[in-house]
Design a protein around this motif. Structure first.
Motif, PDB file in Angstrom:
ATOM      1  N   ARG A  34       0.821  -1.214   0.000  1.00 23.75           N
ATOM      2  CA  ARG A  34       0.000   0.000   0.000  1.00 23.75           C
ATOM      3  C   ARG A  34       0.851   1.257   0.000  1.00 23.75           C
ATOM      4  O   ARG A  34       0.358   2.350  -0.297  1.00 23.75           O
ATOM      5  CB  ARG A  34      -0.936   0.023   1.208  1.00 23.75           C
TER       6      ARG A  34
ATOM      7  N   ASP B  99      -4.601   2.916  -5.352  1.00 20.85           N
ATOM      8  CA  ASP B  99      -4.672   3.929  -4.290  1.00 20.85           C
ATOM      9  C   ASP B  99      -3.454   3.917  -3.371  1.00 20.85           C
ATOM     10  O   ASP B  99      -3.501   4.463  -2.262  1.00 20.85           O
ATOM     11  CB  ASP B  99      -5.938   3.775  -3.442  1.00 20.85           C
TER      12      ASP B  99
ATOM     13  N   GLN C 233       0.051   4.875  -1.648  1.00 23.59           N
ATOM     14  CA  GLN C 233       0.800   6.096  -1.374  1.00 23.59           C
ATOM     15  C   GLN C 233       2.216   5.896  -1.917  1.00 23.59           C
ATOM     16  O   GLN C 233       2.900   4.943  -1.535  1.00 23.59           O
ATOM     17  CB  GLN C 233       0.861   6.351   0.131  1.00 23.59           C
TER      18      GLN C 233
ATOM     19  N   VAL D 220      -0.606   9.956  -4.768  1.00 28.57           N
ATOM     20  CA  VAL D 220      -1.494   8.796  -4.649  1.00 28.57           C
ATOM     21  C   VAL D 220      -1.645   8.145  -6.014  1.00 28.57           C
ATOM     22  O   VAL D 220      -1.901   8.829  -7.015  1.00 28.57           O
ATOM     23  CB  VAL D 220      -2.873   9.208  -4.096  1.00 28.57           C
TER      24      VAL D 220
ATOM     25  N   PRO E 139      -3.571   6.619  -8.727  1.00 27.28           N
ATOM     26  CA  PRO E 139      -5.008   6.632  -9.038  1.00 27.28           C
ATOM     27  C   PRO E 139      -5.511   5.260  -9.459  1.00 27.28           C
ATOM     28  O   PRO E 139      -4.793   4.488 -10.100  1.00 27.28           O
ATOM     29  CB  PRO E 139      -5.108   7.633 -10.196  1.00 27.28           C
ATOM     30  N   ARG E 140      -6.744   4.974  -9.079  1.00 23.53           N
ATOM     31  CA  ARG E 140      -7.351   3.713  -9.523  1.00 23.53           C
ATOM     32  C   ARG E 140      -7.621   3.772 -11.022  1.00 23.53           C
ATOM     33  O   ARG E 140      -7.890   4.827 -11.572  1.00 23.53           O
ATOM     34  CB  ARG E 140      -8.682   3.491  -8.786  1.00 23.53           C
TER      35      ARG E 140
END
Length: 220
Positions: free
Chosen positions: A123, A151, A153, A215, A217-218
């Protein structure tokens, strides 16, 4: 990592922490980057080009014992120092993998991570003073992207010539980068600026240290 750089880091791995100017200069960038990343308790953080593990303590404070730190580096000698650091502190949540960030196969790395008790995708993903050592750094950035979750970081910390009132220090900065094998003109944070959303920028040491956090992005 460039061939000459790899040889340097192999030879100086046992002394890297002493020679890296971590406390007077480069530690400030690590602190700013990791403080800017939204690392939560239990997160898995992927440290690409982790070296001797200088980011680990900062990540451990945020991810905690329930989190996982995955360190990837090309140099077996640098990873040996990272393992010593983890063992010394009793961090049993550190997974270390030897791989060239520009040529690794993400699926194979994910399998190694899961076999060691981690998750396939992290993540949090970061590269500190690492991408400017790699040729081409864009390929390493792509691998970091592929090894992190939607998503995620992401953070990049690297170097450029000092600016403003600190510009006269540029020759010293160029010498330090050349000594370590880094390309001070690479500006690899531009990859993060291009690909990420909610990008935040910071700098330290007269602009020599450039911090970018964003971030992932999806997909839509």
């Amino acid at each position: 990592m460039k061939r000459g750089s790899a040889e340097k880091y192999t030879a100086f791995a046992p002394f890297y922490d002493l020679l890296s100017a971590e406390h007077p200069v480069y530690g400030a960038g690590r602190r700013r980057l990791i403080e800017s990343l939204a690392v939560r308790a239990g997160d898995q953080a992927l440290d690409l080009g982790c070296g001797t593990g200088l980011n680990f303590a900062l990540l451990q404070r945020r991810a905690g014992p329930g989190g996982v730190i995955v360190g990837i580096d090309r140099s077996a000698q640098m990873l040996a120092q990272a393992r010593k650091r983890a063992d010394r502190h009793g961090w049993d949540n550190v997974i270390l993998i030897r791989a060239d960030a520009t040529t690794l196969v993400p699926a194979e790395i994910s399998e190694q991570i899961t076999d060691a008790g981690g998750r396939a995708l992290s993540r949090v993903g970061l590269a500190t003073y690492a991408l400017s050592l790699m040729d081409p750094w864009e390929r390493a950035w792509e691998k970091l992207w592929q090894l992190t979750s939607p998503d995620a970081q992401l953070g990049v910390l690297d170097m450029q010539r000092p600016t403003g009132l600190s510009a006269p220090l540029s020759p010293l900065a160029r010498f330090a980068c050349r000594l370590g094998g880094a390309d001070i003109e690479a500006h690899p944070w531009t990859g993060l600026e291009r690909d990420c959303a909610h990008v935040r920028a910071d700098s330290a040491r007269g602009g020599h240290l450039q911090v970018r956090v964003g971030v992932k992005p999806r997909k839509t």
